[in-house]
Motif scaffolding. Structure first.
Motif, PDB file in Angstrom:
ATOM      1  N   ASP A 164       0.855  -1.183   0.000  1.00 24.66           N
ATOM      2  CA  ASP A 164       0.000   0.000   0.000  1.00 24.66           C
ATOM      3  C   ASP A 164       0.894   1.236   0.000  1.00 24.66           C
ATOM      4  O   ASP A 164       2.051   1.182   0.439  1.00 24.66           O
ATOM      5  CB  ASP A 164      -0.885   0.045   1.254  1.00 24.66           C
ATOM      6  CG  ASP A 164      -1.897  -1.082   1.307  1.00 24.66           C
ATOM      7  OD1 ASP A 164      -2.243  -1.615   0.230  1.00 24.66           O
ATOM      8  OD2 ASP A 164      -2.336  -1.417   2.418  1.00 24.66           O
ATOM      9  N   LEU A 165       0.355   2.347  -0.476  1.00 21.84           N
ATOM     10  CA  LEU A 165       1.089   3.601  -0.415  1.00 21.84           C
ATOM     11  C   LEU A 165       0.628   4.373   0.817  1.00 21.84           C
ATOM     12  O   LEU A 165      -0.564   4.643   0.982  1.00 21.84           O
ATOM     13  CB  LEU A 165       0.853   4.446  -1.667  1.00 21.84           C
ATOM     14  CG  LEU A 165       1.546   5.808  -1.691  1.00 21.84           C
ATOM     15  CD1 LEU A 165       3.055   5.645  -1.653  1.00 21.84           C
ATOM     16  CD2 LEU A 165       1.129   6.622  -2.912  1.00 21.84           C
ATOM     17  N   CYS A 166       1.584   4.709   1.690  1.00 20.92           N
ATOM     18  CA  CYS A 166       1.267   5.404   2.933  1.00 20.92           C
ATOM     19  C   CYS A 166       2.109   6.663   3.074  1.00 20.92           C
ATOM     20  O   CYS A 166       3.108   6.846   2.378  1.00 20.92           O
ATOM     21  CB  CYS A 166       1.525   4.496   4.137  1.00 20.92           C
ATOM     22  SG  CYS A 166       0.480   3.028   4.209  1.00 20.92           S
ATOM     23  N   SER A 167       1.688   7.534   3.977  1.00 17.00           N
ATOM     24  CA  SER A 167       2.457   8.741   4.286  1.00 17.00           C
ATOM     25  C   SER A 167       2.628   8.853   5.789  1.00 17.00           C
ATOM     26  O   SER A 167       1.848   8.300   6.575  1.00 17.00           O
ATOM     27  CB  SER A 167       1.768   9.989   3.736  1.00 17.00           C
ATOM     28  OG  SER A 167       0.547  10.228   4.411  1.00 17.00           O
ATOM     29  N   LEU A 168       3.664   9.585   6.168  1.00 19.84           N
ATOM     30  CA  LEU A 168       3.985   9.766   7.579  1.00 19.84           C
ATOM     31  C   LEU A 168       4.645  11.128   7.722  1.00 19.84           C
ATOM     32  O   LEU A 168       5.524  11.483   6.914  1.00 19.84           O
ATOM     33  CB  LEU A 168       4.931   8.665   8.045  1.00 19.84           C
ATOM     34  CG  LEU A 168       5.280   8.582   9.532  1.00 19.84           C
ATOM     35  CD1 LEU A 168       4.032   8.225  10.340  1.00 19.84           C
ATOM     36  CD2 LEU A 168       6.361   7.545   9.755  1.00 19.84           C
ATOM     37  N   CYS A 169       4.253  11.889   8.716  1.00 22.83           N
ATOM     38  CA  CYS A 169       4.870  13.194   8.943  1.00 22.83           C
ATOM     39  C   CYS A 169       6.331  12.980   9.343  1.00 22.83           C
ATOM     40  O   CYS A 169       6.618  12.299  10.332  1.00 22.83           O
ATOM     41  CB  CYS A 169       4.130  13.957  10.028  1.00 22.83           C
ATOM     42  SG  CYS A 169       4.859  15.580  10.391  1.00 22.83           S
ATOM     43  N   ALA A 170       7.247  13.556   8.583  1.00 25.08           N
ATOM     44  CA  ALA A 170       8.674  13.318   8.816  1.00 25.08           C
ATOM     45  C   ALA A 170       9.167  13.963  10.099  1.00 25.08           C
ATOM     46  O   ALA A 170      10.149  13.500  10.691  1.00 25.08           O
ATOM     47  CB  ALA A 170       9.480  13.851   7.628  1.00 25.08           C
ATOM     48  N   THR A 171       8.512  15.022  10.546  1.00 21.57           N
ATOM     49  CA  THR A 171       8.973  15.749  11.728  1.00 21.57           C
ATOM     50  C   THR A 171       8.313  15.280  13.017  1.00 21.57           C
ATOM     51  O   THR A 171       8.546  15.847  14.080  1.00 21.57           O
ATOM     52  CB  THR A 171       8.708  17.249  11.551  1.00 21.57           C
ATOM     53  OG1 THR A 171       7.307  17.456  11.334  1.00 21.57           O
ATOM     54  CG2 THR A 171       9.483  17.791  10.351  1.00 21.57           C
ATOM     55  N   SER A 172       7.492  14.236  12.938  1.00 22.30           N
ATOM     56  CA  SER A 172       6.796  13.716  14.107  1.00 22.30           C
ATOM     57  C   SER A 172       7.526  12.498  14.661  1.00 22.30           C
ATOM     58  O   SER A 172       8.371  11.909  14.005  1.00 22.30           O
ATOM     59  CB  SER A 172       5.358  13.341  13.749  1.00 22.30           C
ATOM     60  OG  SER A 172       4.714  12.702  14.832  1.00 22.30           O
ATOM     61  N   GLU A 173       7.190  12.118  15.892  1.00 20.88           N
ATOM     62  CA  GLU A 173       7.772  10.927  16.499  1.00 20.88           C
ATOM     63  C   GLU A 173       6.718   9.877  16.849  1.00 20.88           C
ATOM     64  O   GLU A 173       7.037   8.703  16.961  1.00 20.88           O
ATOM     65  CB  GLU A 173       8.548  11.301  17.760  1.00 20.88           C
ATOM     66  CG  GLU A 173       9.763  12.159  17.501  1.00 20.88           C
ATOM     67  CD  GLU A 173      10.583  12.372  18.758  1.00 20.88           C
ATOM     68  OE1 GLU A 173      10.348  11.639  19.736  1.00 20.88           O
ATOM     69  OE2 GLU A 173      11.454  13.260  18.773  1.00 20.88           O
ATOM     70  N   LYS A 174       5.487  10.287  17.007  1.00 26.93           N
ATOM     71  CA  LYS A 174       4.460   9.369  17.474  1.00 26.93           C
ATOM     72  C   LYS A 174       3.267   9.264  16.532  1.00 26.93           C
ATOM     73  O   LYS A 174       2.290   8.583  16.843  1.00 26.93           O
ATOM     74  CB  LYS A 174       3.970   9.802  18.865  1.00 26.93           C
ATOM     75  CG  LYS A 174       5.061   9.793  19.927  1.00 26.93           C
ATOM     76  CD  LYS A 174       4.522  10.216  21.284  1.00 26.93           C
ATOM     77  CE  LYS A 174       5.617  10.208  22.334  1.00 26.93           C
ATOM     78  NZ  LYS A 174       5.113  10.618  23.671  1.00 26.93           N
ATOM     79  N   GLU A 175       3.327   9.900  15.385  1.00 26.87           N
ATOM     80  CA  GLU A 175       2.196   9.873  14.463  1.00 26.87           C
ATOM     81  C   GLU A 175       2.117   8.532  13.746  1.00 26.87           C
ATOM     82  O   GLU A 175       3.136   7.953  13.359  1.00 26.87           O
ATOM     83  CB  GLU A 175       2.324  10.995  13.436  1.00 26.87           C
ATOM     84  CG  GLU A 175       1.155  11.054  12.474  1.00 26.87           C
ATOM     85  CD  GLU A 175       1.261  12.225  11.518  1.00 26.87           C
ATOM     86  OE1 GLU A 175       0.874  12.062  10.353  1.00 26.87           O
ATOM     87  OE2 GLU A 175       1.740  13.288  11.939  1.00 26.87           O
ATOM     88  N   SER A 176       0.911   8.035  13.555  1.00 25.01           N
ATOM     89  CA  SER A 176       0.701   6.778  12.833  1.00 25.01           C
ATOM     90  C   SER A 176       0.662   7.043  11.338  1.00 25.01           C
ATOM     91  O   SER A 176       0.295   8.131  10.903  1.00 25.01           O
ATOM     92  CB  SER A 176      -0.616   6.131  13.274  1.00 25.01           C
ATOM     93  OG  SER A 176      -0.587   5.828  14.652  1.00 25.01           O
ATOM     94  N   PRO A 177       1.032   6.042  10.531  1.00 28.37           N
ATOM     95  CA  PRO A 177       1.002   6.217   9.074  1.00 28.37           C
ATOM     96  C   PRO A 177      -0.428   6.428   8.571  1.00 28.37           C
ATOM     97  O   PRO A 177      -1.394   5.930   9.163  1.00 28.37           O
ATOM     98  CB  PRO A 177       1.591   4.899   8.552  1.00 28.37           C
ATOM     99  CG  PRO A 177       2.325   4.310   9.694  1.00 28.37           C
ATOM    100  CD  PRO A 177       1.593   4.738  10.924  1.00 28.37           C
TER     101      PRO A 177
END
Length: 345
Positions: A164-177
């Motif tokens: 699957d294609l997912c995204s994630l905030c690069a500047t976060s530490e605890k954010e889920s994809p």
């Protein structure tokens, strides 16, 4: 001034100082923002595992001579330093050269390191290039990883076993994809907040994708594979023509043939003037250089090669078995081994 009023005033001052101090700490700890148009690595490199990347000061690379552990070198290739014990791929430095994002592949060989995350063989990590601090952003094995703006776009294993294609905030530490789509998309072509890709689920046409809106649009009826989008046009391999290499300028609807031989991998030089490609021919397999100005081809090495990565004025590549890494200096037209000695553990 009475004692009660004086006490209240002192309390207000103390609270204000503490509040300002906390805000300053938060601001200082905040990761720098990347411009929305910024991409951490090139499409051509990411198609070739993203083993090399660069910023103004250094070239970052996975050192084949040391189990693909993360190193950096100067642009003159004179000084080499190991940054982590991790085996890595899909390298993406940020805009200000403060952090480097990568995919850990410690399962390939015995590459245990010295961090609290050593029990994890895979994952997406953020390395602080100033103090070598390491942050785990995603703990699972994944496919291609690209930094686009302030987001990481990557392939994650879906419930059906496909990517699957997912995204994630690069500047976060605890954010889920965040799931963008279950379609098979290679996140490598990123321009001004838009992802470009060749279709696989329904056809092999060229598409654009708005990640936040999760909407795709067909922009060209091409039977393309591994497209590289530039400001002037698109390079791609044509499935209908036995993986021949073509170029489609933005000003035309007609693609131009570059070579009609079967190409297994290719890349574009950092300045966009030279193409490199591996000809897949059982009798005459070879790595070639193609000058886009003179439209002439030159043999670099006979045989089978892969992992074609371009940074600055260099092409780096490995033999097919990944026993040796080579460097080709484009301007000097010289070819030599690039196997920096492994540092002691």
């Amino acid at each position: 001034m009475n004692k009660r009023l004086k006490g209240i005033l002192i309390s207000v001052i103390v609270i204000s100082i503490l509040t300002i101090a906390i805000l300053l700490i938060k601001i200082k700890a905040r990761l720098p923002e990347n411009p929305v148009e910024y991409s951490g690595n090139t499409a051509g490199n990411l198609y070739n595992r993203g083993l090399f990347a660069e910023d103004e000061n250094y070239i970052y690379f996975a050192n084949l001579a040391d189990n693909f552990r993360l190193y950096r070198t100067t642009h003159s290739l004179e000084e080499t330093t190991r940054l982590t014990m991790d085996s890595v791929e899909y390298l993406n430095p940020d805009y200000l050269s403060t952090y480097l994002y990568y995919s850990r592949i410690n399962y390939r060989k015995n590459t245990n390191g010295n961090t609290v995350f050593d029990l994890l063989d895979t994952g997406i990590y953020r390395l602080n290039l100033k103090n070598k601090g390491l942050t785990l952003l995603y703990p699972e094995a994944c496919g291609m990883v690209m930094l686009g703006g302030n987001n990481l776009y990557f392939q994650a294993h879906g419930d059906d076993g496909n990517y699957d294609l997912c995204s994630l905030c690069a500047t976060s530490e605890k954010e889920s994809p965040h799931l963008i789509t279950s379609d098979y998309i290679l996140p490598v072509n990123y321009r001004n907040g838009v992802l470009y890709y060749s279709g696989v689920t329904e056809d092999h046409c060229l598409y654009s994708l708005l990640p936040e809106a999760k909407t795709s649009t067909r922009i060209a009826d091409l039977d393309c594979y591994l497209p590289i989008i530039t400001s002037d046009g698109t390079y791609f391999l044509s499935l209908k023509h036995n993986y021949a290499l073509f170029y489609l300028p933005n000003t035309s609807d007609t693609a131009t043939l570059i070579t009609n031989e079967r190409i297994s991998s290719y890349n574009l030089s950092a300045d966009g003037r030279v193409l490199f490609y591996q000809v897949d021919d059982k009798k005459n397999s070879r790595l070639c250089r193609y000058d886009l100005s003179s439209k002439t081809e030159k043999l670099l090495m006979a045989g089978n090669y892969k992992n074609l990565n371009t940074v600055s004025g260099y092409l780096f590549f490995t033999d097919f078995e990944e026993r040796f890494c080579y460097c080709y200096d484009i301007s000097a037209d010289s070819l030599f081994s690039f196997m920096p000695s492994a540092e002691e553990d």
